[in-house]
Write a protein that holds these residues in place. Sequence first.
Motif, short mmCIF file in Angstrom:
data_model
loop_
_atom_site.label_atom_id
_atom_site.label_comp_id
_atom_site.label_asym_id
_atom_site.label_seq_id
_atom_site.Cartn_x
_atom_site.Cartn_y
_atom_site.Cartn_z
N LEU A 1 30.81 62.55 91.21
CA LEU A 1 30.78 61.09 91.31
C LEU A 1 29.35 60.57 91.38
N ILE A 2 28.54 61.22 92.21
CA ILE A 2 27.14 60.76 92.33
C ILE A 2 26.43 60.90 90.99
N GLY A 3 26.66 62.04 90.35
CA GLY A 3 26.03 62.25 89.05
C GLY A 3 26.40 61.17 88.04
N LEU A 4 27.69 60.84 88.02
CA LEU A 4 28.15 59.83 87.07
C LEU A 4 27.65 58.43 87.46
N ILE A 5 27.57 58.16 88.77
CA ILE A 5 27.05 56.88 89.23
C ILE A 5 25.59 56.72 88.81
N VAL A 6 24.82 57.77 89.00
CA VAL A 6 23.42 57.73 88.59
C VAL A 6 23.31 57.42 87.09
N ARG B 1 17.44 57.14 83.98
CA ARG B 1 17.97 57.52 82.68
C ARG B 1 17.51 58.91 82.26
N ALA B 2 16.29 59.29 82.72
CA ALA B 2 15.72 60.56 82.28
C ALA B 2 16.38 61.76 82.96
N LEU B 3 17.13 61.51 84.06
CA LEU B 3 17.76 62.64 84.76
C LEU B 3 18.90 63.21 83.92
N PRO B 4 18.90 64.53 83.67
CA PRO B 4 20.01 65.13 82.92
C PRO B 4 21.25 65.22 83.82
N THR B 5 22.34 64.63 83.37
CA THR B 5 23.52 64.53 84.22
C THR B 5 24.11 65.90 84.57
N LEU B 6 24.13 66.78 83.58
CA LEU B 6 24.71 68.11 83.83
C LEU B 6 23.94 68.83 84.93
N GLY B 7 22.61 68.77 84.83
CA GLY B 7 21.77 69.41 85.83
C GLY B 7 22.00 68.81 87.20
N LEU B 8 22.11 67.47 87.22
CA LEU B 8 22.29 66.77 88.48
C LEU B 8 23.62 67.15 89.13
N VAL B 9 24.68 67.20 88.30
CA VAL B 9 26.00 67.53 88.83
C VAL B 9 26.00 68.95 89.39
N THR B 10 25.40 69.87 88.65
CA THR B 10 25.35 71.27 89.12
C THR B 10 24.57 71.35 90.42
N PHE B 11 23.43 70.66 90.45
CA PHE B 11 22.58 70.67 91.63
C PHE B 11 23.33 70.13 92.85
N LEU B 12 23.99 68.96 92.66
CA LEU B 12 24.71 68.36 93.78
C LEU B 12 25.87 69.25 94.23
#
Lengths: 349, 250
Positions: free
Chosen positions: B92-97, B69-80
């Motif tokens: 998709l991975i970002g949203l799944i997380v 929950r603590a992972l920021p989705t925007l950051g994760l999506v950009t990173f991926l």
Amino acid sequence: MIEFRDVTKRFDDGTTAVNGLDLVVEAGTITVFVGPSGCGKTTSLRMVNRMIDPTSGTVLVDGEDVLGVDPPTLRRGIGYVIQQAGLFPHRTVLDNVATVPLLTGWTRRKARQRAAELLELVGLPAELGHRYPVQLSGGQQQRVGVARALAADPPVLLMDEPFSAVDPVVREGLQDELLRLQAELDKTIVFVTHDIDEAVRIGDKVAVMRTGGFLAQYAPPAELLTRPADDFVAGFVGKDRGYRSLSFVDSSGVEVAEVATVAEGSASESSPDWRLVVDADKRPQGWVAPDGSVVPGGSLYEVGASIRGALDAALSSPSGLGVVVDAGGHLAGVVTARQVLDVIESRRG
Amino acid sequence: MIFADAFAWLLDPVNWSGGKSIPVRVGIHLLYCLGAVLGASLIAVPLGLYVGHTGRGGVVLVGGSNALRALPTLGLVTFLYLIAGGGTVGVLIGLIVLAVPPILAGAYAGIQDVDRGVVDAARGMGMTGSQRLWRVEVPNALPLLVGGLRNATLQVVATASVAAYVGIETLGRPLLDGLRVLDYGQFVGGAILIAVLAVVLDVVLAGVGRLVVPAGLRLSAAPAGRTRSRRTQRGRREEPVPVESGGSTA
């Protein structure tokens, strides 16, 4: 028959719940395990259907070591009733009762038919079958629990404080119902309770257990009340055990005397004696006091019941005369406390 | 007025046709949401059921899911996006997380919350572990399980906008474009679309919930279900349940 041979159960935290239990539950009887919390009564019960396995010792059901049977198979052959029934909230009453037959491969139609029979057996109207557990009263849920346990007609029934969550009046009704069923079905029943009155009321034999998992006494209820093995049992059985033991004394020898009666509704002129009011069917309705006032009667004693009922009828009657009725509730006569006590005294001699 | 601008943008026929029209974007948005909730369910439902059923690993599960929950989705999506080089998989991975924790919590809590007496009775009557799970625990866990799915869907619908950052035509597009050119009508119009989509999906899932949750559980959940006279599954009034009269009904 269920047999415990030197059974001990120690839990991982080091507490010993059951300590060297040796006990035989005769086939076709109700045996009650009773005792304070932590005495191991529930643990003992749960070792019969392997909800818990013993640390050492052997539990045998009909001569067979339960550890040799895989738990689901074993449990399908043993009825199981728990506190607050544990009915499946998502299934109708009928499907709850049909659970074990369905598990053992019956067709749905046959299982439901059987379930309907069982509802009738435990005294529930058929239309309740299509309701959900949440729509039933506590007492009704408990009856469904008993019906569910009986569905596959198991020879052994385990009942873990089944009636402790319902109010006293309903509880007494359920106990009567269980005794009636048992007279009809002749199961081998192990019944756990913390209520000694319940134990004495329904048990053919009662096992009193003591904290730490020790068996304090294993005896028929009358013996428990008249000859408790030690101070613990005497204390647990309670103060008025002398009076309660009269439940197990038959009333032969108690003479029934006649009594003056008045018909219900007739004008009551004064009379020096207490007179019993009866209706057209000769059923007792109360008393007319010497001053002409009408007062409610005491408890009724049915001919053939234990002598405790006779004594209680006399003690609870406003006139001092205990009213005796036959099985149909019709007046048979009266007894006095002195008469009953004389019979009890003469029995001792 | 911002809202007048927003409605003007929403009603402008130009925005309802072509490859970047509102219907296309709603479709793509929905597709990503569906994929994310489906993917997250495939992971979280079995895991939640397993942990709830066995009671093993509950602490790890709760801790792990809180960490997710603590992972920021925007950051994760950009990173991926940066490491995977493509938008779709990263989004998709970002949203799944994002969707895994609520579904996991719903499945796990649903199983854990089943009355202990009910589970004990199921065992004591001779159900095997899997019979107990599928015939007793899962049906009784459905209200919380569906609740978890609804939570996850709401979050994913709101967050799928971030896909626009990596060039995917979701409903995030009008938000980004609107902000960039200070076209607040477009910005608010996009936001309204997302909100409406979220509400519609939630209503649909609530309906699904009504269909799959067993009638006996709906009865107990209804506030009126606590009283003496209760509704049956068909919703018509039944006679009040007879009160126990000391067991002499036989």
